[in-house]
Design an enzyme around this catalytic site. Structure first.
Site, PDB file in Angstrom:
ATOM      1  N   ASP A  11       0.862  -1.181   0.000  1.00 56.11           N
ATOM      2  CA  ASP A  11       0.000   0.000   0.000  1.00 56.11           C
ATOM      3  C   ASP A  11       0.902   1.237   0.000  1.00 56.11           C
ATOM      4  O   ASP A  11       1.728   1.392   0.903  1.00 56.11           O
ATOM      5  CB  ASP A  11      -0.850  -0.060   1.292  1.00 56.11           C
ATOM      6  N   ASP A 112      -3.260   2.282  -5.844  1.00 51.23           N
ATOM      7  CA  ASP A 112      -2.108   2.334  -4.933  1.00 51.23           C
ATOM      8  C   ASP A 112      -1.998   1.121  -4.013  1.00 51.23           C
ATOM      9  O   ASP A 112      -1.293   1.177  -3.016  1.00 51.23           O
ATOM     10  CB  ASP A 112      -2.154   3.614  -4.091  1.00 51.23           C
ATOM     11  N   GLU A 113      -2.699   0.035  -4.327  1.00 51.42           N
ATOM     12  CA  GLU A 113      -2.643  -1.155  -3.475  1.00 51.42           C
ATOM     13  C   GLU A 113      -2.622  -2.415  -4.327  1.00 51.42           C
ATOM     14  O   GLU A 113      -3.308  -2.493  -5.343  1.00 51.42           O
ATOM     15  CB  GLU A 113      -3.909  -1.263  -2.609  1.00 51.42           C
TER      16      GLU A 113
END
Length: 414
Positions: A11, A112-113
């Site tokens: 993350d 973003d993960e």
DNA sequence: TCTGGGGTCCTAGGACCC
DNA sequence: TCTGGGGTCCTAGGACCC
């Protein structure tokens, strides 16, 4: 039963703010991560919410999702910059490429993960050391930090990644659940939002541990069979969902816009709908998909959401057909009086495969519509989205989806 | 509190069919 | 004309995620 798995959750810390900062650093500007700063929309267009915040901004009590105006009140020296999704896509691809070198399967979870299945790799024997190496490599090569959560399944890996930030590796093994997860407030459990937390609190369930020790039947009574069972398993750290490496097919495509000023006439609304349909239909065609269901959403100035949908007897990707349906749905939905803050269009019931011949148009018109759509798509592919619009004078209208402006027009009504 | 945008999944009630 | 139940599809709305 499967063997013990080893899963990482990666993350990016304050993703949008980190990425904008790294980009600005490369232009010789100062590092926004070190000062109170946020990435946020344009308040003048009523898009002003905080999308990401720096650690110093967080210290002022600024939260993601709150209005920019509130954030400035908490910290008058706050620096606010607009998002730039082009560069975010670039950094997103870059850190996921590094992740892929560590795993047999990587699942995109969001920009973003991602989840990594590292069971079949050497990481299995050094889970924490390998996670630290991955984190440090991303920092060294790309200039931003990530958290890596390590656990026996996706849920626990994700919960672990959330513990302490930034630039940290945490584990959440099954035997650590009572110590590390159960003391947390229920709200922290994945898929427990504000409403569910409030409901659980009413029954005296405050921590994830309280939830884990509930009678599952009682939980199902309160939350419904599905959610009740699901949360009971989560609270006990149980999750057997696999890391899905294949990109998942979209179930729908939608676009919506919060208007700079409330819309009060049907004529204005139609212009907005035209642009929304244009944008989302192009996306649909670019994926070679068609949609059977079309829905229109409106939000009143007092924040009441309503929607109306229709399932066609065939799937379509024709802009004009989608627009005609959306216009009709809007007319049925709107009372003609309530000021509208937001309008949205969604396409669902997606089909792939050979093109349907059925349509609201006869064969000749269908050909013609298909040609127009293809021509516009082709021009935009070659010269950019800005190169052509569909006959609305859009200089005064809000932009929708990807940016574009009228340079020349194809006016199909001539 | 003056509150974005793009998604997924679930529920509940009604229509319709057997 | 009244009764019952299950299955499936449709629509509207809600909750949650990043």
């Amino acid at each position: 039963m499967g063997e013990e798995r080893l899963i990482y959750h990666v993350d990016v810390n304050s993703a949008y703010l980190s990425w904008s900062s790294v980009d600005r650093l490369s232009w010789g500007e100062s590092d926004l991560r070190l000062v109170p700063a946020v990435v946020g929309g344009d308040a003048a267009k009523r898009h002003g919410v905080v999308l990401a915040k720096s650690v110093p901004a967080k210290a002022f009590g600024i939260h993601t999702g709150e209005p920019l105006s509130d954030a400035v009140r908490k910290c008058p020296d706050l620096i606010a910059i607009p998002p730039d999704f082009k560069i975010y896509q670039r950094y997103s691809r870059a850190f996921k490429a590094i992740c892929r070198t560590y795993a047999t399967a990587v699942q995109d979870f969001s920009i973003d993960e991602c989840f990594l299945d590292v069971t079949q790799t050497t990481a299995y024997y050094h889970p924490v050391e390998t996670a630290c190496e991955l984190k440090d490599r991303i920092k060294a090569e790309l200039g931003f930090t990530v958290n890596v959560g390590v656990g026996p399944n996706k849920l626990l890996a994700k919960m672990a990644g959330d513990f302490e930030k930034p630039d940290k590796v945490h584990t959440l093994w099954t035997e650590e659940i009572p110590e590390k997860m159960w003391p947390l407030p229920v709200r922290r459990l994945l898929s427990v939002g504000r409403k569910t937390a409030e409901k659980l609190n009413l029954y005296g369930i405050r921590t994830i541990g309280d939830l884990a020790h509930c009678e599952p039947a009682n939980l199902q009574q309160v939350l419904g069979n599905k959610q009740g069972g699901h949360l009971y398993r989560y609270a006990n750290g149980l999750d057997d969902s696999p890391v899905l490496a294949e990109p998942q097919e979209e179930k729908g495509y939608s676009v919506s816009i919060t208007l700079p000023k409330d819309v009060r006439t049907a004529a204005e609304a139609r212009k907005v709908i035209k642009r929304l349909v244009d944008s989302v239909a192009m996306r649909l065609r670019s994926k070679h998909r068609r949609a059977k269901r079309i829905s229109v959403q409106i939000r009143s100035s007092s924040f009441v959401d309503r929607s109306h949908q229709r399932t066609l007897d065939h799937a379509t990707d024709i802009t004009r057909e989608i627009e005609a349906t959306a216009d009709q749905l809007f007319d049925e939905l709107w009372d003609g009086v309530t000021p509208l803050r937001l309008i949205g269009v969604a396409l669902t019931q997606i089909e792939t495969g050979s093109v349907s011949q059925i349509s609201m148009f006869d064969t000749k018109d269908l050909e013609r519509e298909r040609h127009i759509d293809q021509a516009i798509d082709a021009i935009r592919k070659r010269f950019g989205t800005d190169a052509v619009s569909r006959g609305v004078d859009d200089k005064k209208l809000p932009r929708v989806g990807k940016k574009y402006e009228a340079r020349f027009e194809i006016d199909r009504d001539q």
